[in-house]
Write a protein that holds these residues in place. Structure first.
Motif, PDB file in Angstrom:
ATOM      1  N   SER A  15       0.827  -1.209   0.000  1.00 63.67           N
ATOM      2  CA  SER A  15       0.000   0.000   0.000  1.00 63.67           C
ATOM      3  C   SER A  15       0.863   1.262   0.000  1.00 63.67           C
ATOM      4  O   SER A  15       0.554   2.231  -0.700  1.00 63.67           O
ATOM      5  CB  SER A  15      -0.951   0.002   1.200  1.00 63.67           C
ATOM      6  OG  SER A  15      -0.234   0.033   2.425  1.00 63.67           O
ATOM      7  N   VAL A  16       1.961   1.260   0.776  1.00 61.12           N
ATOM      8  CA  VAL A  16       2.856   2.423   0.789  1.00 61.12           C
ATOM      9  C   VAL A  16       3.507   2.594  -0.581  1.00 61.12           C
ATOM     10  O   VAL A  16       3.593   3.719  -1.111  1.00 61.12           O
ATOM     11  CB  VAL A  16       3.922   2.283   1.893  1.00 61.12           C
ATOM     12  CG1 VAL A  16       4.999   3.358   1.747  1.00 61.12           C
ATOM     13  CG2 VAL A  16       3.281   2.367   3.271  1.00 61.12           C
ATOM     14  N   LEU A  17       3.936   1.512  -1.178  1.00 56.48           N
ATOM     15  CA  LEU A  17       4.590   1.585  -2.483  1.00 56.48           C
ATOM     16  C   LEU A  17       3.628   2.131  -3.536  1.00 56.48           C
ATOM     17  O   LEU A  17       3.995   2.997  -4.349  1.00 56.48           O
ATOM     18  CB  LEU A  17       5.109   0.208  -2.878  1.00 56.48           C
ATOM     19  CG  LEU A  17       6.006   0.116  -4.116  1.00 56.48           C
ATOM     20  CD1 LEU A  17       7.178   1.072  -4.026  1.00 56.48           C
ATOM     21  CD2 LEU A  17       6.496  -1.316  -4.297  1.00 56.48           C
ATOM     22  N   GLY A 448       9.030   8.894   9.575  1.00 53.67           N
ATOM     23  CA  GLY A 448       7.711   8.907   8.956  1.00 53.67           C
ATOM     24  C   GLY A 448       7.484   7.709   8.054  1.00 53.67           C
ATOM     25  O   GLY A 448       6.387   7.128   8.034  1.00 53.67           O
ATOM     26  N   ALA A 449       8.527   7.328   7.309  1.00 51.03           N
ATOM     27  CA  ALA A 449       8.411   6.155   6.448  1.00 51.03           C
ATOM     28  C   ALA A 449       8.157   4.895   7.271  1.00 51.03           C
ATOM     29  O   ALA A 449       7.308   4.054   6.917  1.00 51.03           O
ATOM     30  CB  ALA A 449       9.674   5.996   5.615  1.00 51.03           C
ATOM     31  N   CYS A 450       8.880   4.760   8.375  1.00 53.19           N
ATOM     32  CA  CYS A 450       8.693   3.589   9.239  1.00 53.19           C
ATOM     33  C   CYS A 450       7.284   3.557   9.822  1.00 53.19           C
ATOM     34  O   CYS A 450       6.639   2.495   9.866  1.00 53.19           O
ATOM     35  CB  CYS A 450       9.731   3.595  10.362  1.00 53.19           C
ATOM     36  SG  CYS A 450      11.421   3.292   9.806  1.00 53.19           S
ATOM     37  N   ASP A 451       6.788   4.711  10.248  1.00 58.90           N
ATOM     38  CA  ASP A 451       5.445   4.759  10.817  1.00 58.90           C
ATOM     39  C   ASP A 451       4.389   4.409   9.778  1.00 58.90           C
ATOM     40  O   ASP A 451       3.414   3.706  10.082  1.00 58.90           O
ATOM     41  CB  ASP A 451       5.176   6.145  11.408  1.00 58.90           C
ATOM     42  CG  ASP A 451       5.998   6.422  12.649  1.00 58.90           C
ATOM     43  OD1 ASP A 451       6.478   5.445  13.281  1.00 58.90           O
ATOM     44  OD2 ASP A 451       6.182   7.604  12.995  1.00 58.90           O
ATOM     45  N   GLY A 456       0.463   1.126   7.951  1.00 59.55           N
ATOM     46  CA  GLY A 456      -0.206   0.890   6.673  1.00 59.55           C
ATOM     47  C   GLY A 456      -0.973   2.080   6.159  1.00 59.55           C
ATOM     48  O   GLY A 456      -1.580   2.021   5.089  1.00 59.55           O
ATOM     49  N   VAL A 457      -0.934   3.197   6.889  1.00 57.03           N
ATOM     50  CA  VAL A 457      -1.626   4.417   6.442  1.00 57.03           C
ATOM     51  C   VAL A 457      -0.604   5.521   6.298  1.00 57.03           C
ATOM     52  O   VAL A 457       0.498   5.459   6.840  1.00 57.03           O
ATOM     53  CB  VAL A 457      -2.740   4.835   7.445  1.00 57.03           C
ATOM     54  CG1 VAL A 457      -3.787   3.756   7.553  1.00 57.03           C
ATOM     55  CG2 VAL A 457      -2.142   5.140   8.814  1.00 57.03           C
TER      56      VAL A 457
END
Length: 459
Positions: A15-17, A448-451, A456-457
């Motif tokens: 989802s992030v990608l 922020g990327a890790c969070d 997943g949001v």
């Protein structure tokens, strides 16, 4: 089943990608247009194929760069922690290099003859790196290739030895890897290889002195070529006593030792070699050595110089198989001198190292607070967060800690928020122009990327 990848749910990675890819497309319309236009004459729209390795849906086109900052053709500004994968390790366009470009431009760029910079450069190199004799090439690939050819000529031996996971530019003999059963194979993806590299090279694991001793026992290896720490398969640091053991075993078997510091020059003004008292027969450094102007140098001991002279006498006149017309051109030599004298200074390294220590501390804190099964490694101004729980001791372990989709999601997230890191893995590099604000922005963006990946949001 939603599998975990390095502590992150695979569905969250997807989802992030997807979200970050959509965001990149929306904010880079001119890059998209230039990429499409370039496809008419350049495969994949780039002048060299690895420029597509950033994981972006189309190439990112650059408008300008200065210091630790880069701006693309869409006007997006990035805090640059990639720095041309070390080529601009001392910042984009340092002032002394700009002066060289302006001044030398009116005096010719290449003559195939030496200039008055030659003796000064030789003295600077000997003083900085501790080896008395030097030659100049255009790239570290060329420097490594030439030094290995000399090693074979000197020793009369046919093979070289590399460590699994190594990277020494595009030297053919170094594209050897170990398979799952410990056998020597060609590096995956290698194109156009017509000879079996295993007939001219051997490969063993880094940090394995027992395997190295066995491989050198036949005394058919002319040279061991290695970085002090592997840096292109993630980061693999040498265990205590390993590099001393490599030197001891090579000397005991009449094998020459080449230390390639093209990346580990991040350690300090004299590289890892000077910082840790290594004693190589050959020494290579490229990329950043002339401030971004294409150039590389390779040095060697007095004993090697004498052996080279004897080898040439045995061989007789003719073409040595070494040298390119643009090597040691007037512009490169002048830029090399300016970079050694005015750019690669102790003060510059002090700033670089301080900023990288801040990156390292920040990354460790992110991992610790979020209980991620990751770790951080560093070599001077170079720091890397690895999506695996423990530092690898060899190339095989390092390869297993690489997770393509996860790293692609992280990289796109960072790029979309104005941060560039090395595209091939999660490596950062600081330069003299890097500021505390740059470091804080990098750390906050990685957090922020890790969070986003954990939840997943969007973060």
């Amino acid at each position: 089943m939603d599998a975990l990848v390095a502590g992150i749910k695979s569905s969250h990675i997807d989802s992030v990608l997807a979200r970050e890819t959509e965001r990149f497309v929306a904010t880079h319309p001119r890059s998209a247009a230039l990429g499409q236009k370039s496809r008419a004459h350049f495969p994949d729209g780039v002048p060299l194929h690895w420029m597509t390795d950033w994981g972006t849906p189309f190439p990112l086109f650059v408008a300008k760069a200065q210091g630790a900052s880069l701006t693309d053709v869409d006007g997006n500004r990035y805090r640059d922690f990639c720095l041309g994968d070390t080529g601009s390790m001392f910042g984009h366009s340092p002032e002394p290099i700009l002066r060289v470009l302006a001044e030398q431009g009116g005096h010719g760029l290449t003559y195939m003859l030496p200039t008055e910079d030659t003796p000064a450069v030789g003295e600077l190199l000997a003083m900085r790196f501790g080896l008395p004799f030097w030659q100049v090439a255009s790239t570290a690939t060329d420097a490594n290739r030439f030094a290995l050819r000399w090693a074979r000529a000197i020793t009369g031996r046919p093979r070289i030895l590399v460590f699994n996971g190594c990277y020494h530019g595009t030297v053919d003999e170094t594209f050897l890897r170990l398979d799952a059963d410990g056998g020597a194979i060609h590096r995956p993806g290698l194109l156009g290889q017509v000879t079996d590299i295993a007939t001219v090279a051997k490969v063993v694991e880094f940090n394995d002195l027992e395997a190295l001793e066995a491989a050198l026992a036949d005394r058919d290896v002319a040279c061991v070529i290695t970085e002090p720490a592997l840096t292109n398969i993630g980061m693999v640091l040498p265990e205590a006593g390993f590099l001393d053991g490599v030197r001891r075993l090579t000397r005991a078997t009449g094998t020459l030792l080449l230390i390639d510091e093209t990346h580990t020059i991040s350690t300090g003004p004299g590289g890892w070699t000077r910082a840790h008292g290594l004693e190589p027969d050959f020494f290579v450094v490229g990329k950043a050595i002339a401030g971004g102007v294409p150039c590389a140098v390779w040095g060697f001991t007095a004993a090697v110089a004498q052996a080279m002279k004897a080898a040439r006498a045995r061989t007789g006149p003719g073409h040595s198989g070494m040298g390119t017309t643009l090597s040691a051109n007037a512009l490169a030599m002048r830029a090399l001198r300016a970079n050694l004298e005015q750019v690669m200074t102790p003060a510059a390294y002090a700033q670089m190292l301080a900023m990288s220590e801040g990156v390292e501390r920040g990354l460790r804190r992110i991992i610790e607070v979020r209980s991620l099964p990751w770790h951080v490694s560093a070599v001077g101004a170079r720091a890397e967060f690895v999506c695996g729980p423990t530092p690898p001791r060899n190339g095989t372990q390092a390869a297993k800690a690489m997770h393509g989709p996860l790293e692609a999601a992280i990289h796109l997230y960072l790029m979309n928020r104005g941060v560039l890191i090395a595209p091939f893995h999660n490596m950062t590099l600081t330069c003299p122009a890097t500021t505390i604000a740059d470091v804080d922005h990098l750390v906050a963006t990685v957090a922020g990327a890790c969070d986003a990946l954990i939840s997943g949001v969007e973060s």
